[in-house]
Write a protein that holds these residues in place. Structure first.
Motif, PDB file in Angstrom:
ATOM      1  N   GLY A  52       0.851  -1.193   0.000  1.00  0.00           N
ATOM      2  CA  GLY A  52       0.000   0.000   0.000  1.00  0.00           C
ATOM      3  C   GLY A  52       0.873   1.224   0.000  1.00  0.00           C
ATOM      4  O   GLY A  52       2.094   1.127  -0.180  1.00  0.00           O
ATOM      5  N   ILE A  56      -1.880   6.601   2.304  1.00  0.00           N
ATOM      6  CA  ILE A  56      -3.278   6.344   1.946  1.00  0.00           C
ATOM      7  C   ILE A  56      -3.846   5.307   2.910  1.00  0.00           C
ATOM      8  O   ILE A  56      -3.322   4.190   3.014  1.00  0.00           O
ATOM      9  CB  ILE A  56      -3.381   5.805   0.495  1.00  0.00           C
ATOM     10  N   GLY A  57      -4.904   5.682   3.619  1.00  0.00           N
ATOM     11  CA  GLY A  57      -5.493   4.792   4.618  1.00  0.00           C
ATOM     12  C   GLY A  57      -6.097   3.549   3.981  1.00  0.00           C
ATOM     13  O   GLY A  57      -6.492   3.544   2.818  1.00  0.00           O
ATOM     14  N   GLN A  58      -6.153   2.468   4.763  1.00  0.00           N
ATOM     15  CA  GLN A  58      -6.802   1.229   4.319  1.00  0.00           C
ATOM     16  C   GLN A  58      -7.807   0.811   5.376  1.00  0.00           C
ATOM     17  O   GLN A  58      -7.723   1.235   6.519  1.00  0.00           O
ATOM     18  CB  GLN A  58      -5.766   0.109   4.150  1.00  0.00           C
ATOM     19  N   HIS A  59      -8.715  -0.063   4.977  1.00  0.00           N
ATOM     20  CA  HIS A  59      -9.702  -0.544   5.944  1.00  0.00           C
ATOM     21  C   HIS A  59      -9.158  -1.746   6.711  1.00  0.00           C
ATOM     22  O   HIS A  59      -8.728  -2.719   6.108  1.00  0.00           O
ATOM     23  CB  HIS A  59     -10.999  -0.925   5.228  1.00  0.00           C
ATOM     24  N   TRP A  60      -9.182  -1.666   8.040  1.00  0.00           N
ATOM     25  CA  TRP A  60      -8.703  -2.753   8.881  1.00  0.00           C
ATOM     26  C   TRP A  60      -9.855  -3.256   9.743  1.00  0.00           C
ATOM     27  O   TRP A  60     -10.466  -2.468  10.448  1.00  0.00           O
ATOM     28  CB  TRP A  60      -7.561  -2.280   9.784  1.00  0.00           C
ATOM     29  N   TRP A  65      -6.491  -6.261  14.147  1.00  0.00           N
ATOM     30  CA  TRP A  65      -5.629  -5.169  13.689  1.00  0.00           C
ATOM     31  C   TRP A  65      -6.023  -3.850  14.346  1.00  0.00           C
ATOM     32  O   TRP A  65      -7.175  -3.669  14.724  1.00  0.00           O
ATOM     33  CB  TRP A  65      -5.752  -4.988  12.165  1.00  0.00           C
ATOM     34  N   ARG A  69      -9.214   5.743  10.956  1.00  0.00           N
ATOM     35  CA  ARG A  69     -10.438   6.541  10.884  1.00  0.00           C
ATOM     36  C   ARG A  69     -11.505   5.750  10.134  1.00  0.00           C
ATOM     37  O   ARG A  69     -11.181   5.014   9.200  1.00  0.00           O
ATOM     38  CB  ARG A  69     -10.170   7.851  10.125  1.00  0.00           C
ATOM     39  N   ASP A  73     -11.872   5.152   2.538  1.00  0.00           N
ATOM     40  CA  ASP A  73     -10.540   4.733   2.101  1.00  0.00           C
ATOM     41  C   ASP A  73     -10.484   4.401   0.622  1.00  0.00           C
ATOM     42  O   ASP A  73      -9.868   3.414   0.220  1.00  0.00           O
ATOM     43  CB  ASP A  73     -10.058   3.528   2.934  1.00  0.00           C
ATOM     44  N   VAL A 120      -9.143   9.372   3.246  1.00  0.00           N
ATOM     45  CA  VAL A 120      -8.103   8.338   3.204  1.00  0.00           C
ATOM     46  C   VAL A 120      -7.038   8.624   4.264  1.00  0.00           C
ATOM     47  O   VAL A 120      -5.863   8.301   4.073  1.00  0.00           O
ATOM     48  CB  VAL A 120      -7.429   8.240   1.813  1.00  0.00           C
ATOM     49  N   ASP A 121      -7.449   9.227   5.388  1.00  0.00           N
ATOM     50  CA  ASP A 121      -6.489   9.581   6.437  1.00  0.00           C
ATOM     51  C   ASP A 121      -5.757   8.310   6.888  1.00  0.00           C
ATOM     52  O   ASP A 121      -6.381   7.379   7.386  1.00  0.00           O
ATOM     53  CB  ASP A 121      -7.240  10.219   7.622  1.00  0.00           C
ATOM     54  N   PRO A 122      -4.426   8.266   6.717  1.00  0.00           N
ATOM     55  CA  PRO A 122      -3.706   7.040   7.075  1.00  0.00           C
ATOM     56  C   PRO A 122      -3.349   6.969   8.561  1.00  0.00           C
ATOM     57  O   PRO A 122      -2.794   5.972   9.005  1.00  0.00           O
ATOM     58  CB  PRO A 122      -2.423   7.154   6.241  1.00  0.00           C
ATOM     59  N   LEU A 171      -0.960   1.770   8.892  1.00  0.00           N
ATOM     60  CA  LEU A 171      -0.372   0.712   8.063  1.00  0.00           C
ATOM     61  C   LEU A 171       0.970   0.259   8.635  1.00  0.00           C
ATOM     62  O   LEU A 171       1.226  -0.932   8.798  1.00  0.00           O
ATOM     63  CB  LEU A 171      -0.212   1.201   6.617  1.00  0.00           C
TER      64      LEU A 171
ATOM     65  N   VAL B 202      -2.246  -1.645  -5.568  1.00  0.00           N
ATOM     66  CA  VAL B 202      -1.588  -2.242  -4.408  1.00  0.00           C
ATOM     67  C   VAL B 202      -2.475  -3.346  -3.859  1.00  0.00           C
ATOM     68  O   VAL B 202      -3.701  -3.315  -4.000  1.00  0.00           O
ATOM     69  CB  VAL B 202      -1.292  -1.204  -3.301  1.00  0.00           C
ATOM     70  N   ASN B 207      -4.624  -7.486   5.263  1.00  0.00           N
ATOM     71  CA  ASN B 207      -6.053  -7.273   5.483  1.00  0.00           C
ATOM     72  C   ASN B 207      -6.869  -7.546   4.218  1.00  0.00           C
ATOM     73  O   ASN B 207      -8.068  -7.302   4.200  1.00  0.00           O
ATOM     74  CB  ASN B 207      -6.313  -5.844   5.985  1.00  0.00           C
ATOM     75  N   GLN B 211      -6.252  -1.681  -3.652  1.00  0.00           N
ATOM     76  CA  GLN B 211      -6.528  -0.270  -3.966  1.00  0.00           C
ATOM     77  C   GLN B 211      -5.891   0.078  -5.303  1.00  0.00           C
ATOM     78  O   GLN B 211      -4.807  -0.409  -5.616  1.00  0.00           O
ATOM     79  CB  GLN B 211      -5.929   0.665  -2.891  1.00  0.00           C
ATOM     80  N   GLU B 325      -7.940  16.074   9.518  1.00  0.00           N
ATOM     81  CA  GLU B 325      -6.923  15.038   9.419  1.00  0.00           C
ATOM     82  C   GLU B 325      -6.178  14.876  10.740  1.00  0.00           C
ATOM     83  O   GLU B 325      -5.850  15.870  11.407  1.00  0.00           O
ATOM     84  CB  GLU B 325      -5.926  15.410   8.320  1.00  0.00           C
TER      85      GLU B 325
END
Lengths: 187, 563
Positions: A52, A56-60, A65, A69, A73, A120-122, A171, B202, B207, B211, B325
């Protein structure tokens, strides 16, 4: 009038070449030559391809995990959900997050129940990471103190200790968590 | 404490550039620097311009309008043909006609209102060759108009106010481009994206997330978007997007870049008229109003979000974080958005729509003051000079003699032109908001219900009429109604002010200078600063208070109700 028109067209061509091509190409050249990792999107390498981008935020899915936020994402549709401060939509959204977190045994915090500006706040605040420590440790059969130390080692900033807020990159934190698990489980 | 240190550093940096960039810009526009002559001379040759030959205000305005018109058509064409042009690795199709029109007008007028999401609408060529080019050009046009007005104040019995093409070229070559190159490299080093390699896929095995991440040559655009007080984001999320604004440092630099030219121009003005204190008097008016707005908004945001509190998170030590943010926090997010709304920039690092009612009101009303605190590049200075002329006129009425500003008699023609320039914006905003609120097509756009929905509409026209470009982004502006009405607001807010300002410059340039006497009302004193503030507040508050009270004020006063 005609002389204005001719000059306007010529000026448009000159500025297109100079500002629209030469300037961005120059910055791309410098960026790729000296800061290639940052300029290409801060991609985190995986054995194959990329895990990743750390920006860039991802869903966990919790509680195995650490969660970020509650954003969509989706980097192809960035932006906030734009709920007003007295909107029923926001009230329902925040309530749903509170219920979800409480079910997982996590005390809801400010960032964990609100959408970000980018969508997409990481990152999350250190406080929002610490409240997840007990649940994450339990789900992964790790000691609470080891997971807490992990969070502490991932706290970044603020820049020069005053620009911005301190944060934890989700991440990177979860990547380290995966390493910690495999290290603990190894004989 | 962090916030206090941030403000301290900002003031220190701005004080330095006020003095040095300010005097440098005076030298640039007075033709005293020439180290880029090797680039400048061929440009004039291609344009067929004799840089020594100046223009009357009519020719100056004519060149400006024709050039802007050509730019609008060119951008429109590039958007419509996007699918067949190169530089489009994501294979994006043509932009729809109404949206192309709105966007072309938006970037040429230095507004950067965006009814589209950059990442899914604009090719690299459109971003670099159309939008970013206008970020430079529209900013330079703004400064040129301000400088022309200052020349009008300085010159005696002159029939010319400068050469539009020379001012345009020098602003870009000597001011905007060098600063942009330096800071774009810093942005890339911090993590802002700058690549032509197209989107990247990616896959996170941890998880199971896939993306597709859109990328592009955006750090270079980010810097000029701030420096030129343009504000149009490469991504929909604008300055909240980590690829545009990755760290606390880039957030700070953004704020600095937005403010540096509008602030420094007050020094340039003082230097050109031969008395820096004249510039300080205007800067003081800007700073005092800005400080009040920043203070109120930051306090309001520190109080947290009412809906989040009602959902059970009563304790919000981080302030109102909905739409903000994590890496910036509430106070530096508020600083960014207040700076951006009061400079006609309109970039955001947090969602305006999700600010508390009072926080949102400060964003909105900061624009309603006419974008003079300190306002956009050039537009801030020429608009506050208009207010200064009105203030001198009021001062003259009080003491009962013909008012003067910098030795120029302010007579009926000057006051009429200044009043026209000052009234265009409020009339545009109020009339268009009324039309939109009355029509189903206008009301259909609002996402949030209740008073907040009205605020979204009012905000849209205030933003476009002031060439700001920020949004209460819950409003769906990508409809035929909003694309067309918004473009009208932007055109009026830009050119219906620039033309009277240039006329004012021409008229003033033709006048003699009267020697100051004991009876002259001094315009470099705190008293005058107070008078200018009064004029700004009266024009902004009297015209907009009824509208604001229907939006954010009602929203704040209704307790415990959600819409």
């Amino acid at each position: 009038m005609l002389v204005h028109l001719r000059r306007a067209v010529v000026a448009s061509v000159i500025f297109f070449v100079l500002l629209g091509l030469a300037y961005p190409f120059l910055i791309t050249g410098i960026g790729q030559a000296f800061f290639s990792h940052q300029a290409s999107g801060d991609l985190v390498a995986a054995p194959r391809g990329y895990l990743g981008s750390s920006l860039i935020g991802q869903h966990w899915n919790g509680p195995r995990w650490f969660q970020g936020r509650p954003d969509t994402d989706n980097p192809s549709a960035t932006g906030s959900q734009n709920y007003g401060p007295k909107s029923k939509l926001l009230l329902d959204f925040a309530r749903a997050q509170v219920r979800r977190l409480e079910k997982e045994g996590i005390k809801p915090t400010n960032e964990l129940v609100t959408g970000s500006g980018s969508g997409v706040d990481p990152d999350i605040s250190p406080h929002s990471a610490y409240v997840q420590v007990a649940a994450v440790a339990k789900a992964n059969h790790l000691s609470v103190s080891a997971v807490r130390r992990l969070v502490t080692s991932h706290v970044v900033g603020p820049y020069w200790s005053f620009l911005g807020s301190p944060y934890v990159n989700v991440l990177r934190l979860n990547q380290s968590l995966a390493h910690l698990e495999s290290a603990t489980k190894a004989p | 404490m962090n916030f206090f240190l941030t403000i301290l550093l900002l003031v220190a940096c701005l004080a330095l550039t006020w003095r040095f960039l300010g005097s440098y810009m005076a030298a640039v526009y007075e033709g005293r620097v020439s180290f880029l002559g090797w680039l400048e001379r061929p440009t004039y040759r291609l344009l067929g311009v004799d840089p020594q030959r100046e223009q009357s205000w009519q020719r100056y305005a004519g060149a400006l309008i024709v050039y802007s018109g050509v730019a609008i058509l060119l951008l429109y064409g590039m958007f419509r043909l996007q699918g067949s042009l190169p530089g489009n690795p994501a294979h994006l199709g043509a932009v729809a006609p109404a949206l192309s029109w709105n966007t072309a007008v938006s970037f040429v007028t230095n507004t950067n209102w965006q009814n589209y999401s950059g990442e899914s609408t604009m090719s690299y060529l459109s971003q670099m060759g159309a939008l970013a080019v206008q970020n430079f050009v529209s900013a330079s046009v703004g400064i040129a108009v301000a400088i022309a007005l200052v020349r009008g104040l300085v010159r005696r019995e002159s029939s010319t106010i400068g050469n539009f093409w020379v001012d345009l070229v020098r602003g870009i070559y000597y001011v905007l481009l060098p600063i942009s190159i330096v800071f774009a490299v810093i942005f890339v080093a911090e993590g802002a994206i700058q690549t032509l390699a197209g989107p990247v896929s990616v896959h996170d095995a941890l998880n199971g997330v896939h993306q597709v991440i859109p990328r592009g040559p955006f750090a270079s655009q980010e810097v000029i978007k701030q420096l030129g007080t343009n504000g149009g984001g490469s991504y929909n999320a604008n300055g909240a997007m980590p690829f545009e604004n990755p760290t606390g440092l880039t957030n700070f630099i953004s704020v600095f870049l937005i403010l540096t030219i509008p602030i420094s121009l007050t020094y340039t003005f003082g230097k050109m008229v031969g008395n820096v204190r004249q510039g300080v008097a205007l800067l003081a008016a800007m700073t005092i109003l800005f400080g009040v707005w920043l203070g109120v908004a930051t306090y309001a945001e520190s109080q947290g979000n009412p809906a989040v509190a009602a959902a059970g998170v009563k304790h919000q030590p981080g302030g109102n974080m909905e739409g903000k943010e994590s890496r910036f926090g509430y106070s530096q997010s508020t600083l960014y958005n207040i700076v951006s709304t009061q400079t006609s920039t309109g970039s955001v690092d947090s969602a305006n729509d999700s600010y508390t009612p009072i926080g949102g009101m400060m964003l909105l009303s900061g624009m309603m003051l006419g974008e003079v605190t300190p306002g956009g590049v050039g537009s801030g200075l020429y608009t506050i000079l208009v207010f200064a002329i009105i203030a001198v006129f009021l001062g003259g009425l009080m003491v009962g003699r013909t008012p003067e500003y910098l030795g120029k008699k302010i007579q009926s023609r000057e006051v009429k032109l200044a009043a026209l320039a000052a009234l265009v914006m409020p009339i545009t905003v109020i009339v268009l908001t009324a039309i939109a609120s009355a029509l189903p097509a206008g009301r259909a756009g609002a996402l949030n219900a209740g008073p907040h929905g009205f605020t979204e509409i009012l905000y849209a026209f205030t933003s476009q009429g002031n060439n700001n470009g920020s949004a209460f982004a819950g409003l769906n502006g990508n409809t035929a109604f909003y694309n067309i009405s918004g473009a009208i607001a932007m055109l009026l807010g830009r050119f219906a002010i620039i033309v009277p300002v240039l006329a004012l410059a021409g008229v003033l340039a033709g006048k003699q200078v009267v020697a100051a006497s004991a009876g002259t009302f001094r315009t470099d004193t705190p008293l005058f600063t107070g008078l200018v503030i009064g004029v700004i507040i009266i024009i902004g508050a009297l015209t907009f208070f009824p509208a604001v009270s229907l939006g954010p004020i009602v929203e704040q006063l209704i307790h415990g109700r959600f819409f």
